[in-house]
Design an enzyme around this catalytic site. Structure first.
Site, PDB file in Angstrom:
ATOM      1  CD  GLU A   1       4.154  -0.258   8.082  1.00 47.30           C
ATOM      2  OE1 GLU A   1       4.023  -0.954   7.063  1.00 47.30           O
ATOM      3  OE2 GLU A   1       4.363   0.959   8.058  1.00 47.30           O
TER       4      GLU A   1
ATOM      5  N   GLY B   1      -4.173   7.706   6.028  1.00 47.91           N
ATOM      6  CA  GLY B   1      -3.183   8.740   6.309  1.00 47.91           C
ATOM      7  C   GLY B   1      -2.455   9.195   5.064  1.00 47.91           C
TER       8      GLY B   1
ATOM      9  NE  ARG C   1      -2.964   1.034  14.134  1.00 48.89           N
ATOM     10  CZ  ARG C   1      -2.342   1.043  12.975  1.00 48.89           C
ATOM     11  NH1 ARG C   1      -1.022   1.163  12.914  1.00 48.89           N
ATOM     12  NH2 ARG C   1      -3.035   0.934  11.847  1.00 48.89           N
TER      13      ARG C   1
ATOM     14  CE  LYS D   1      -1.286   1.818   3.690  1.00 47.63           C
ATOM     15  NZ  LYS D   1      -0.854   2.911   4.605  1.00 47.63           N
ATOM     16  CB  SER D   2       3.841   2.237   1.977  1.00 48.85           C
ATOM     17  OG  SER D   2       3.254   2.056   3.241  1.00 48.85           O
TER      18      SER D   2
END
Length: 416
Positions: free
Chosen positions: A305, A92, A336, A24-25
């Site tokens: 993460e 984000g 979190r 994803k990044s």
């Protein structure tokens, strides 16, 4: 009522071969760079998930053509313009990478997202954009960028200790700013440093001139090259699958693990080894074999993460663990640290929250509801706990669609 997923317990050692979709990044950085390039680009093997679909939608709203019909996505830059509305969801990367691009558009661009997105830190990057010459109304979601077609750029000093995305968002658009940008960080350490390394590497691969020194990043004005951008498998999403080898005393292999990468998930090979795993790499595959799970004392600031899965794994260890350097996780998709404390303790665990992280003391666990707070990493943590604790009901499995829509199917296949 949110739907509950009965997390399957392992009935013996897991023995599985797992192939994961793209990062994803990397995908969302590639989409930004392609949108600002000098021609048509092809993003090869991107991740299709909620966050990347939101990024594609945001760029389309600004006038970029994104053809995501096939396995590879074709991006053609267009004239950036408003009026437009951008839905950032809870992503984000979208809420922090797209406003610096929107400042290059002409017209008003309005940003909003999920209810919890309005609580995520945004003031730092919006103030920085104003310093660089952009017209931005607001300091948190919802806000509006009033683009004039250009951004002067230049030097800006920020405190990016809340998220490295504050720096990455500015750097990705900086080649199109009149003077580029010099971003200087002042404050506590910037978390998730591996993601900054990824940003710099991908900018340079696209032809940008980027100079770095401790807490300073300089991007010169330049033209970004169009071309093909290859996306690696998402190594952070490998965390729950590799953790399954330790929980079950089995073996899990993740295919196509890059030999060299900027992804923070690569740190799994070292973290899991420290927790008792046998880790090997051969012919592009990473294999983890489980044994006794050991406690760990680790600074996870650069790889936060991974923290949710590491915390779940630590609940099964033979001794206490201390996860440090992750205070910024209070500003992620949910708080979190509070979420992990409440949910692991709700299953009988002993987790104590500290200013900079968590202390986890193993105790016998029992089944129960594991709330996930619309956070994909919490779903993964719940799945890991459910492997070793029968009767764990994980709230809203669909939340994991943010980064890995296939998670449920892959998890079931691993256990089959």
């Amino acid at each position: 009522m949110p739907q509950m997923w009965s997390a399957p317990a392992a009935d013996g050692p897991v023995d599985a071969l797992v192939s994961l979709p793209g990062s994803k990044s990397m995908t969302n950085r590639a989409l930004i760079l392609a949108a600002l390039s000098d021609g048509e680009s092809l993003v090869r093997r991107p991740l299709r998930s909620r966050d990347t679909v939101l990024m594609a939608g945001a760029l389309r709203a600004l006038g970029v053509s994104v053809d995501d019909a096939g396995a590879d996505w074709r991006i053609v830059p267009g004239e950036l313009r408003g009026p437009a509305t951008v839905d950032v969801g809870l992503a984000g990367t979208v809420m922090r990478f797209v406003p610096p691009v929107a400042a290059l558009a002409t017209g008003e661009i309005h940003f909003d997202g999920d209810p919890y997105a309005r609580k995520r830190p945004m003031g730092t990057i919006l103030a920085a954009l104003r310093t660089l010459g952009a017209d931005v109304d607001g300091d948190a979601l919802p806000f509006t960028v009033r683009g004039t077609g250009t951004v002067p750029g230049g030097p800006v000093t920020i405190d990016a200790s809340g998220s490295s995305q504050m720096v990455s968002g500015l750097l990705l658009a900086a080649p199109r700013y009149g003077k580029g940008a010099e971003v200087r960080h002042e404050g506590p350490p910037v978390p998730s440093g591996a993601h900054l390394t990824m940003t710099v590497r991908m900018l340079r691969d696209a032809g940008a001139t980027v100079e770095t020194e401790p807490d300073v990043w300089r991007v010169q004005p330049s033209t970004l090259r169009a071309g093909e951008i290859d996306i690696e498998p998402d190594l952070s999403n490998a965390a729950p699958f590799l953790a399954a080898a330790l929980v079950s005393g089995g073996r899990v292999t993740v295919r196509d693990w890059p030999a060299e990468t900027t992804q923070p998930g690569d740190e799994l090979r070292h973290l899991l080894a420290a927790m008792g795993a046998s880790v090997s790499y051969e012919d592009g595959d990473l294999t983890v074999r489980g044994g006794a799970v050991h406690g760990i004392d680790a600074d996870l600031g650069d790889v936060s993460e991974l923290s949710c899965v590491i915390a779940a794994l630590a609940a099964f260890a033979d001794g206490p663990s201390r996860l440090r350097g992750i205070a910024h996780m209070r500003g992620h998709e949910t708080d979190r640290l509070a979420a992990l404390t409440a949910e692991i303790n709700g299953l009988g665990g002993d987790v104590r929250e500290h200013p900079d992280g968590l202390e986890i003391r193993p105790r016998p666990l029992h089944g129960g509801v594991f709330h996930t707070y619309d956070d994909h990493r919490m779903v993964m943590a719940g799945a890991v706990l459910g492997l070793g604790v029968p009767g764990v009901e994980v709230e809203n499995l669909a939340t994991v669609g943010k980064t890995l829509p296939e998670f449920g199917e892959l998890w079931a296949e691993m256990l089959r």
